[in-house]
Design an enzyme around this catalytic site. Structure first.
Site, PDB file in Angstrom:
ATOM      1  N   THR A 128      35.364  45.832  34.788  1.00  0.00           N
ATOM      2  CA  THR A 128      34.623  44.589  34.534  1.00  0.00           C
ATOM      3  C   THR A 128      34.543  43.791  35.835  1.00  0.00           C
ATOM      4  O   THR A 128      33.467  43.315  36.216  1.00  0.00           O
ATOM      5  CB  THR A 128      35.325  43.757  33.433  1.00  0.00           C
ATOM      6  N   GLN A 183      32.862  55.894  32.011  1.00  0.00           N
ATOM      7  CA  GLN A 183      32.983  56.927  30.964  1.00  0.00           C
ATOM      8  C   GLN A 183      32.613  58.321  31.500  1.00  0.00           C
ATOM      9  O   GLN A 183      32.519  59.269  30.721  1.00  0.00           O
ATOM     10  CB  GLN A 183      32.101  56.574  29.757  1.00  0.00           C
ATOM     11  N   SER A 214      37.506  52.671  36.111  1.00  0.00           N
ATOM     12  CA  SER A 214      38.596  51.979  35.434  1.00  0.00           C
ATOM     13  C   SER A 214      39.736  52.960  35.166  1.00  0.00           C
ATOM     14  O   SER A 214      39.491  54.099  34.751  1.00  0.00           O
ATOM     15  CB  SER A 214      38.064  51.424  34.111  1.00  0.00           C
ATOM     16  N   THR A 219      46.928  38.280  46.100  1.00  0.00           N
ATOM     17  CA  THR A 219      48.000  39.273  46.238  1.00  0.00           C
ATOM     18  C   THR A 219      47.701  40.456  45.328  1.00  0.00           C
ATOM     19  O   THR A 219      47.545  40.285  44.116  1.00  0.00           O
ATOM     20  CB  THR A 219      49.367  38.644  45.856  1.00  0.00           C
ATOM     21  N   CYS A 244      34.329  45.782  23.610  1.00  0.00           N
ATOM     22  CA  CYS A 244      34.158  44.476  24.259  1.00  0.00           C
ATOM     23  C   CYS A 244      33.237  43.568  23.456  1.00  0.00           C
ATOM     24  O   CYS A 244      33.143  42.383  23.732  1.00  0.00           O
ATOM     25  CB  CYS A 244      33.642  44.659  25.681  1.00  0.00           C
TER      26      CYS A 244
HETATM   27  N1  PMP Z   1      32.025  49.934  31.723  1.00  0.00           N
HETATM   28  C1  PMP Z   1      32.115  50.764  30.670  1.00  0.00           C
HETATM   29  C2  PMP Z   1      31.038  51.798  30.464  1.00  0.00           C
HETATM   30  C3  PMP Z   1      33.201  50.674  29.795  1.00  0.00           C
HETATM   31  O1  PMP Z   1      33.288  51.507  28.747  1.00  0.00           O
HETATM   32  C4  PMP Z   1      34.197  49.698  30.045  1.00  0.00           C
HETATM   33  C5  PMP Z   1      35.402  49.582  29.124  1.00  0.00           C
HETATM   34  N2  PMP Z   1      35.160  48.961  27.899  1.00  0.00           N
HETATM   35  C6  PMP Z   1      34.048  48.854  31.148  1.00  0.00           C
HETATM   36  C7  PMP Z   1      32.957  49.001  31.963  1.00  0.00           C
HETATM   37  C8  PMP Z   1      35.070  47.793  31.456  1.00  0.00           C
HETATM   38  O2  PMP Z   1      36.222  48.364  32.004  1.00  0.00           O
HETATM   39  P1  PMP Z   1      37.597  47.542  32.093  1.00  0.00           P
HETATM   40  O3  PMP Z   1      38.199  47.586  30.733  1.00  0.00           O
HETATM   41  O4  PMP Z   1      38.391  48.276  33.135  1.00  0.00           O
HETATM   42  O5  PMP Z   1      37.257  46.161  32.542  1.00  0.00           O
END
Ligand code: PMP
Length: 382
Positions: free
Chosen positions: A75, A184, A202, A240, A327
Site C-alpha cells: 500500500t 499477487q 508485499s 527509522t 481491504c
Molecule cells: N496490491 C494488491 C494486489 C493486494 O492484493 C494487496 C493486499 N491486499 C495490496 C496491494 C496491499 O498490500 P499490503 O497489505 O502490503 O499493503
C-alpha cells in the site's frame, strides 16, 4: 465457532509466516534493536544484514540493489510510486492511466490525485474475464500522459493482465512511465521486471511478515519522496527503518521463489479439483477465467444465495475465505472487479473468493465443497 481446526482459504488476503522466517525473527528481535543507521557496531551489524537482504532481493528479482526501497508494505509502495511520480512530473502533463480493477491502494490513490490535485485519470475498462484490452490502452495514451499503472495479477479473480504487450504500446506511443503492482504475482506466476519503471511487492502475501514491502524504482524515474525526513533508503523513504522486517524480506522472497514450481503444481491441482466440483453445481458460476489466470485465486458466485450468508455459514464451520478484496470487506460495496466486469446482480451478490496455497490439501477442498452444498441446500432460494 467450529470445534474442528479451521481451514484457511484466505491466502490472497494474508499468509502464515514461513517457519524459517519466524525463526530468524524470534532470534533477531531481542538482540538486533540498534538503529541500522547508527555508526557504532550494533548499528553496523544490522545495517549490513539489511544491505545483504537488499542485494538478495535485487538478485532474485533480477534488478539492481539501488533500485530496491524497503517500505511498510505494498500500500505504501503503490502510494509512494503513484503520488511521487505524479508530483515530480506534473510539469510534463497531468494525465494518468490505470485499470478499473486495481487494488484500492492504487485506485484510491488515483482518485485522490484526481479529486484533490487536479490530475486527470483514465480508468481502463475490462472484458468478461476482468482483463483490459491493449487497444483501449493505446487509445487512452496522450502526449501529456505521465504514468500508467496496470496490476500484474488481479487480487479478486486472479486474471493475469497483458502487461508485456501494454509496455510495448506505452514505449511506442508515449513518454509515460509504467508501474505494476506485483503483489499477487510474485511466487505465483512468472514475472519479468526488466520492462517496468516501478513495481510494488508485499511480504505477507508470500509467507513473510505484515508491514513489510518493497518498491522497485528504475534509475531515471523522476519521483518525489512521499516520506521526507532522513537519509534512510537513499533519501527515498525517511524514518527509522524496520530493519528486522527489511532483512527478512530477502529470506522470504528466496523461500517463495525456491518453492515456486512445487507450489504452482500443487495449487493448480487443488484449483482444478475445486473447479470440477463447482462445475457440477447448479446455480454456481465460476468468475475466474479459464486461462491466463493465477491458480492461487478461484472466485465463483452462488446465484441463489448472498456472499454474506455463505461467509457466515463457512465461518461457522471453521472455513475461512472471503467475498472480495479484504481491504474493502467492511465497506459494503460489491467487488470492484466483478462490478467492472458488469456481471449481473446475482453474480455480484453471491461471490466468494478462495485463496489457495500449497498448504491446502485435497481433503480441505472436498470439505469446502461439502459445506457449500449443505449451505446451498439449507438456505438457497429455490
Ligand atoms: N496490491 C494488491 C494486489 C493486494 O492484493 C494487496 C493486499 N491486499 C495490496 C496491494 C496491499 O498490500 P499490503 O497489505 O502490503 O499493503
Amino acid at each position: 465457532m467450529s470445534n474442528l481446526n479451521p481451514i484457511y482459504f484466505d491466502h490472497v488476503s494474508s499468509t502464515p509466516v514461513h517457519p524459517e522466517v519466524l525463526k530468524t525473527l524470534q532470534e533477531f528481535y531481542p538482540i538486533h534493536y540498534a538503529n541500522a543507521e547508527a555508526l557504532h557496531d550494533g548499528g553496523k551489524v544490522i545495517g549490513t544484514m539489511v544491505e545483504a537482504s537488499r542485494e538478495q532481493v535485487a538478485k532474485l528479482l533480477k534488478v539492481k540493489p539501488e533500485w530496491v526501497t524497503f517500505t511498510s508494505g505494498a500500500t505504501e509502495a503503490n502510494n509512494a510510486i503513484i503520488k511521487g511520480i505524479a508530483f515530480a512530473n506534473a510539469h510534463r502533463g497531468k494525465h494518468m492511466i490505470t485499470t478499473s480493477v486495481e487494488h484500492s491502494s492504487v485506485l484510491d490513490t488515483y482518485k485522490q490525485l484526481e479529486e484533490d490535485f487536479g490530475f486527470e485519470v483514465t480508468y481502463l475498462p475490462v472484458d468478461s474475464n476482468g482483463r483490459i484490452r491493449p487497444e483501449d490502452l493505446k487509445q487512452a495514451l496522450r502526449p501529456d500522459t505521465i504514468l500508467v499503472s496496470i496490476m500484474h495479477v488481479n487480487n479478486e479473480i486472479g486474471t493475469v493482465m497483458p502487461v508485456e504487450t501494454c509496455v510495448k504500446i506505452i514505449r511506442d506511443h508515449s513518454k509515460a512511465y509504467f508501474h505494476t503492482d506485483e503483489v499477487q504475482a510474485i511466487g505465483k506466476v512468472p514475472f519479468d521486471l526488466s520492462y517496468v519503471d516501478a513495481a510494488s511487492l508485499s511480504a505477507h502475501k508470500i509467507n513473510g511478515v505484515k508491514g513489510s514491502g518493497v518498491m522497485i524504482l528504475k534509475p531515471g524515474v523522476k519521483i518525489l519522496s512521499l516520506i521526507s525526513g532522513g537519509q534512510q533508503e537513499n533519501g527515498r523513504r525517511g524514518g527509522t527503518a524496520n530493519a528486522i522486517h527489511n532483512l527478512l524480506f530477502g529470506k522470504t522472497l528466496r523461500l517463495a521463489l525456491d518453492d515456486q514450481q512445487n507450489h504452482i503444481a500443487s495449487v493448480t491441482a487443488l484449483n482444478q479439483r475445486l473447479r470440477q466440483h463447482l462445475r457440477q453445481m447448479p446455480n454456481v458460476v465460476i468468475n475466474s477465467p479459464e486461462t491466463e489466470v493465477s491458480p492461487f485465486i478461484l472466485n465463483f458466485s452462488v446465484l441463489n444465495l448472498t456472499s454474506e450468508v455463505l461467509l457466515n455459514w463457512f465461518n461457522a464451520h471453521g472455513i475461512y475465505l472471503s467475498a472480495q478484496s479484504t481491504c474493502n470487506s467492511k465497506q459494503h460495496h460489491p467487488s470492484i472487479t466483478l462490478s467492472a466486469m458488469k456481471v449481473g446482480t446475482k453474480r455480484l451478490n453471491g461471490a466468494l473468493r478462495v485463496g489457495l496455497s500449497a498448504l491446502n490439501t485435497p481433503d480441505e477442498i472436498d470439505r469446502l465443497v461439502a459445506v457449500l452444498q449443505e449451505g446451498v441446500a439449507k438456505y438457497g432460494r429455490p
